[in-house]
Every structure is written in C-alpha cells, then in structure tokens.
Design an enzyme around this catalytic site. Structure first.
Site, PDB file in Angstrom:
ATOM      1  CG  MET E   1     -18.475   7.040  -8.602  1.00  0.00           C
ATOM      2  SD  MET E   1     -20.224   6.864  -8.219  1.00  0.00           S
ATOM      3  CE  MET E   1     -20.270   7.210  -6.458  1.00  0.00           C
ATOM      4  N   PRO E   2     -14.418   7.659  -6.632  1.00  0.00           N
ATOM      5  CG  PRO E   2     -13.143   7.453  -4.708  1.00  0.00           C
ATOM      6  CD  PRO E   2     -13.918   6.642  -5.698  1.00  0.00           C
ATOM      7  CE1 TYR E   3     -10.474  12.484 -13.161  1.00  0.00           C
ATOM      8  CE2 TYR E   3     -10.402  14.442 -11.794  1.00  0.00           C
ATOM      9  CZ  TYR E   3     -10.029  13.775 -12.936  1.00  0.00           C
ATOM     10  OH  TYR E   3      -9.209  14.383 -13.845  1.00  0.00           O
ATOM     11  CB  VAL E  41     -11.319   7.744 -12.491  1.00  0.00           C
ATOM     12  CG1 VAL E  41     -10.562   8.382 -13.652  1.00  0.00           C
ATOM     13  CG2 VAL E  41     -12.437   6.843 -13.003  1.00  0.00           C
TER      14      VAL E  41
END
Lengths: 67, 67, 67, 67, 67, 67
Positions: E1-3, E41
């Site tokens: 879920m990191p951006y 992402v």
C-alpha cells in the site's frame, strides 16, 4: 538531484529499516539513471492508519476486520 | 492562488521563524509573479531526521558523524 | 537540505521569473533558518488552469467570467 | 488507481470524519471517472496551524485575531 | 500500500528505465518492510530543467555552465 | 483552506469531468468538515501511463496485457 517521497502507514518501521530504504532507493537511482547519490534526497512520511484510505475505507478499519 | 510546500528537518524551527517563511515566500510570489497574497497557501512539513535521507544515509546518521 | 515545491497555474511564467523564485526562496531559507543553499532543492510545477480549482470551480471558468 | 492527498489544518477532525472523506472522495472518482475504488488511495495530512499559512500569515495568528 | 513519488529532471529517461525504477522501488519496499507489491503505487514526475533549482539556480543554468 | 491533490493517469479526462471532481471534492470538505469552499484549493495531476506504476510495473505495460 532526484527527490523521492515514500509514504507508508505508521506501523513501527525502525530507524534501521528506514535507513535501508534511503540507501536502497538512492542506489537504484544511481544504477538505473546515473543520478548522483550525493544530491539525492529521500523523505519518508509515516501516516496514521486513520488517515490512509484504500478501497474507500481507512487502514484502521481494514486491519480491524483482519485485512 | 499559488501553493507552496516547504519541507525541512525537524530541528527546532520556532513559530516565529516559520511565520517569517510564510510571510517571505508569499511576498516573493507577489513581487515576482504578481500572485495575490490573499490566496497564497504555504504548508511547512517538519520531517524527523530518521526520515530524511541525503547521500544515501539519514540525517540522523550524518549529524552523529558531525556533518 | 530543504525541499520546496511551488505550484502555480501555467499562465506564461518566464524562465527568468522562475529563476528569481528559485533564487529568492533559497535565500529566504538561508536567511531565516540558516539552511545551506547548496543543498536546497526547489521544484516548480505549472498546472493547467483546467486542473486547478478554487472555490469549487476551475481557474479556466473563473478567468472566463473575469475573475 | 488514483492517488488523492488531502491536507487540512490539525483542528480536531475525528476518525469518523476522516473515514467519510476517504469514502466520499473514493466514490467521487468512481462516479465521475470510472476509477476502481479497490485501488484508490487517499492520504490525509493534518498540519499544525503554525505550519499552515494563507494571506502571508499562519493560521495560528489568524485564529487568534478571530479569523 | 505504499505510495512513492520520484521526481527527476526531464532529460530523456526512457520508458524502460522508468519501468526499472518502478520495479526496483516496489521490490525494495517488499524486501525491507514486507509491503505488498500488488498495492504499491509509484508515480514518476519529470520536471523541466527551468523548473528545478538547486544551489539557488536552475538546472538549465547549471548545465549551461558545465555543471 | 484545505488543499487537495488528485493524481490520475492521463487517459482522456475531459475539462467537464475535471470540473466535476473539483466541485465534488470541495463540496465534500464543506459538508463533512465545515471547510470554506472559497479557499479550498484542488490540483489535478494527470500522469503519463509510463510514469505510473502499480504492482511493480507501469500502467502502459498493464494496459497492453489487457489489465
């Protein structure tokens, strides 16, 4: 001279882990694009799980329901 | 209407210093580009030194070794 | 080591004007916070007026109605 | 797959209010652009009022003078 | 879920190079923090050299004087 | 006074669609948090599919393989 911003949920990443992210992404930019490590800046933001949403709900709610 | 984001390491900037940054950058945009100060937004992020990297290492580590 | 991101609408800022923004904000951070100009990074984003909203409508629409 | 960052002043938004922002903006992107909610990411940053400027002064100062 | 947001100057990075950045930073986050690659992402911004400043001057000016 | 940044892939969003995003997110912040629409800023970034990665690969590659 690149600038990299990494956003992750605040769930206990240690200083050592963050140091390895900084080191790894700086090396990646040097290797793939020839960017100078000396001026590569990396900023890590740790975000409370109430403040991170995916799929229309917060990570707090997702964690509570075991996801 | 401009939006300015200033990221600095969290190392004790005072409310007065941050107020002068806000005032100074707003004035700069008015003077150089004719931007309306009333709708100029400035957001300052103070980042822990563990979370800021340059030259492939964190600012925490750099400070410790006297840099 | 600060990082500054300036977002303005794309409405004809010249290279000279942008150079003065870079110079001005770098000097401001040195003067007010003692930040090293050599490692101060400034990134200017110019945004199409269709893509910038204020007051619930795009700048394109606002300009058209004389605002 | 959109990424949305919402910055507000830190003035007591509750987890429930933030959950409704996440839900609302995810639904908006699905409805208007057909974006998949499952991969829509929303990050909310709450900013201290000393660190948010508008009109050349901090929100702390504006609140103090009743604005 | 990191951006992850990577900002580089627009100086001819190819689609293949950018693909390797995406792959590399996604793998780094999986390896160091156990982040799920499926929801990591990465957004790459390529910035005109007139719009990137370091040391108080634009990269355009620095390149012209051989730096 | 909120600031919202929406990042989407550049795949043909129209000015009308973007206007509805601006209107919708501004209304959402007024309704849920009582934020003043007059000073709510929305910036939409449209990102080339080569420059957007998810799952370790670019959207260009994903689209090509029918995802």
């Amino acid at each position: 001279m690149p600038y990299v911003n990494i956003k992750i949920t605040r769930e206990g990443a240690t200083a050592e882990q963050k140091a390895r992210l900084i080191e790894g992404v700086t090396a990646l930019l040097a290797r793939e694009l020839g960017k100078n490590p000396a001026t590569t800046v990396v900023v890590i933001d740790e975000i409370d799980t109430d403040n991170w949403g995916i799929g229309g709900e917060s990570v707090t709610v997702r964690r509570r329901s075991g996801r």
